[in-house]
Design a protein around this motif. Structure first.
Motif, short mmCIF file in Angstrom:
data_model
loop_
_atom_site.label_atom_id
_atom_site.label_comp_id
_atom_site.label_asym_id
_atom_site.label_seq_id
_atom_site.Cartn_x
_atom_site.Cartn_y
_atom_site.Cartn_z
N ILE A 200 0.69 -1.30 -0.12
CA ILE A 200 0.05 0.01 0.13
C ILE A 200 0.91 1.20 0.01
CG2 ILE A 200 -1.44 1.34 1.34
CD1 ILE A 200 -2.83 -1.10 2.16
N LEU A 201 1.81 1.26 0.74
CA LEU A 201 2.83 2.43 1.02
C LEU A 201 3.67 2.62 -0.42
CD1 LEU A 201 4.36 1.87 4.47
CD2 LEU A 201 2.56 3.49 3.99
N GLN A 202 4.13 1.52 -0.83
CA GLN A 202 4.68 1.60 -2.24
C GLN A 202 3.87 2.42 -3.41
OE1 GLN A 202 6.24 -2.23 -3.49
NE2 GLN A 202 7.56 -1.29 -5.02
N GLN A 203 2.45 1.83 -3.49
CA GLN A 203 1.58 2.15 -4.34
C GLN A 203 1.37 3.82 -4.27
OE1 GLN A 203 -1.94 -0.47 -4.20
NE2 GLN A 203 -1.09 -2.20 -5.16
N LYS A 204 1.53 4.12 -3.06
CA LYS A 204 1.48 5.66 -2.77
C LYS A 204 2.58 6.71 -2.94
CE LYS A 204 -1.37 6.92 0.75
NZ LYS A 204 -2.52 7.61 0.05
N GLY A 205 3.59 5.64 -3.29
CA GLY A 205 4.90 6.55 -3.40
C GLY A 205 5.51 6.90 -2.15
N ILE A 206 5.19 6.29 -0.80
CA ILE A 206 5.73 6.66 0.43
C ILE A 206 6.91 5.72 0.64
CG2 ILE A 206 5.33 6.59 2.80
CD1 ILE A 206 2.16 7.10 2.11
N MET A 207 7.85 6.55 0.93
CA MET A 207 9.28 5.94 1.10
C MET A 207 9.30 5.02 2.42
SD MET A 207 11.61 6.15 -1.37
CE MET A 207 13.19 5.75 -0.48
N HIS A 208 9.69 3.76 2.46
CA HIS A 208 9.69 3.16 3.79
C HIS A 208 10.85 1.91 3.64
CE1 HIS A 208 6.90 0.75 1.05
NE2 HIS A 208 7.30 -0.24 1.97
N TRP A 209 10.96 1.26 4.60
CA TRP A 209 11.91 -0.10 4.62
C TRP A 209 10.90 -1.13 5.24
CZ3 TRP A 209 16.48 -1.15 8.71
CH2 TRP A 209 16.80 -2.42 8.11
N LEU A 210 10.84 -2.21 4.43
CA LEU A 210 10.22 -3.39 4.92
C LEU A 210 11.44 -4.25 5.47
CD1 LEU A 210 7.82 -5.50 5.40
CD2 LEU A 210 8.06 -5.90 3.08
N ASP A 211 11.71 -4.57 6.46
CA ASP A 211 12.87 -5.13 7.01
C ASP A 211 12.40 -6.77 7.35
OD1 ASP A 211 15.26 -6.08 8.06
OD2 ASP A 211 15.21 -5.08 9.85
N VAL A 212 12.63 -7.53 6.72
CA VAL A 212 12.17 -9.16 6.71
C VAL A 212 13.62 -9.53 7.45
CG1 VAL A 212 11.34 -11.15 5.91
CG2 VAL A 212 10.53 -9.18 5.02
N ARG A 213 13.29 -9.91 8.53
CA ARG A 213 14.65 -10.81 9.41
C ARG A 213 14.91 -12.15 9.03
NH1 ARG A 213 17.62 -7.01 13.19
NH2 ARG A 213 17.02 -5.02 12.44
N PRO A 214 15.85 -12.61 8.31
CA PRO A 214 16.10 -14.19 8.09
C PRO A 214 16.19 -15.06 9.19
CG PRO A 214 18.11 -13.19 7.44
CD PRO A 214 16.91 -11.77 7.93
N ASN A 215 15.61 -15.89 9.32
CA ASN A 215 15.69 -17.21 10.42
C ASN A 215 15.07 -16.39 11.77
OD1 ASN A 215 17.02 -18.89 8.22
ND2 ASN A 215 18.83 -17.63 8.71
N LYS A 216 14.10 -15.68 11.56
CA LYS A 216 13.71 -15.05 12.92
C LYS A 216 12.42 -15.22 13.00
CE LYS A 216 17.63 -13.07 14.26
NZ LYS A 216 18.30 -13.43 15.45
N THR A 217 11.58 -15.42 14.24
CA THR A 217 10.30 -15.58 14.62
C THR A 217 9.54 -14.24 15.24
OG1 THR A 217 10.47 -16.84 16.64
CG2 THR A 217 10.53 -18.15 14.55
N HIS A 218 8.26 -14.59 15.42
CA HIS A 218 7.32 -13.61 15.89
C HIS A 218 7.68 -13.65 17.61
CE1 HIS A 218 3.81 -10.87 16.10
NE2 HIS A 218 3.49 -11.41 17.28
N ASP A 219 8.74 -13.02 18.04
CA ASP A 219 9.06 -12.91 19.30
C ASP A 219 9.93 -12.16 20.07
OD1 ASP A 219 8.71 -14.23 22.16
OD2 ASP A 219 9.60 -16.15 21.42
#
Length: 235
Positions: A200-219
């Motif tokens: 959604i942010l990308q479609q609006k041209g809003i700069m941001h960082w989607l930081d996907v941490r490898p080998n990590k979990t929701h904790d």
């Protein structure tokens, strides 16, 4: 590290409200608790200790408010419309009580907000609703769609507090001046929601960082690594 306990009667909620504050100088950060969490959660979980260097060096002043999730989105004992309405009252408390305290104490008009898991929802919802008052958003494994908690109910109170719904049409120019990080683990239960929000942010041209941490979990170990690094990026 200076710790202050605030407690007052909230006219918006109609009952007492509590908040912990760490430090006496620095850029203000409102740090929201996880689902149904209390103002002391981040201290108990070690996140305040992980951020102590920023506080000791007077770079960050941390405000940790209570949540009211147990009375709003997570309250299965009232109808969904009442759940949404109670969140609206919380939103008004944040805007007119908590934020005003922060501004009065620091003199800073645009602040930073952050939160982990459902706290990431609160941080993002507040930032996207009031971008003129938020300069940085750090959402860690955040949630951006609360409709699953409402048994099919939908009204304006839901729409205007559900980021995946109101953000596509949100025209506020301050959104394009906000520093936004959506941090999420590779094996995170909220990864798809973060990818949707990023789209959604990308479609609006809003700069941001989607930081996907490898080998990590929701904790917590993941979040204890994330937030100190994100705060180091504040200019």
């Amino acid at each position: 590290m200076l710790e202050q306990h605030y407690k007052w009667h909230s006219p918006h909620l109609g009952h007492e409200f509590e908040m912990l504050v760490y430090g006496d100088e620095g850029y203000p950060l409102i740090l929201f608790p996880t689902s149904m969490g209390r103002h002391y959660e981040h201290k108990e979980r070690g996140l305040i200790q992980a951020l102590q260097w920023f506080v000791d060096n007077q770079l960050i002043r941390i405000y940790c408010p209570d949540s009211v999730d147990a009375q709003s989105w997570y309250n299965i004992h009232v109808n969904p419309a009442e759940r949404a309405l109670h969140h609206v009252r919380y939103d008004q408390l944040l805007r007119h009580e908590v934020l005003e305290k922060v501004t009065e104490e620091t003199g800073i008009q645009r602040i930073a907000v952050a939160g982990c898991s459902f706290g990431g929802y609160h941080a993002a919802n507040f930032a996207f609703r009031y971008p003129e008052r938020v300069s940085y958003l750090f959402s860690l494994s955040g949630v951006f769609d609360v409709r699953s908690r409402l048994n099919g109910h939908y009204d304006d109170n839901v729409y205007f507090n559900n980021p995946v719904d109101f953000m596509p049409e949100n025209p506020h120019e301050a959104l394009w001046r906000m520093g936004i990080i959506l941090g999420v683990a590779e094996q995170d239960i909220t990864r798809s929601q973060n990818e949707t929000m990023s789209g959604i942010l990308q479609q609006k041209g809003i700069m941001h960082w989607l930081d996907v941490r490898p080998n990590k979990t929701h904790d917590w170990p993941t979040w204890l690594e994330m937030l100190p690094y994100y705060l180091s990026l504040i200019k």
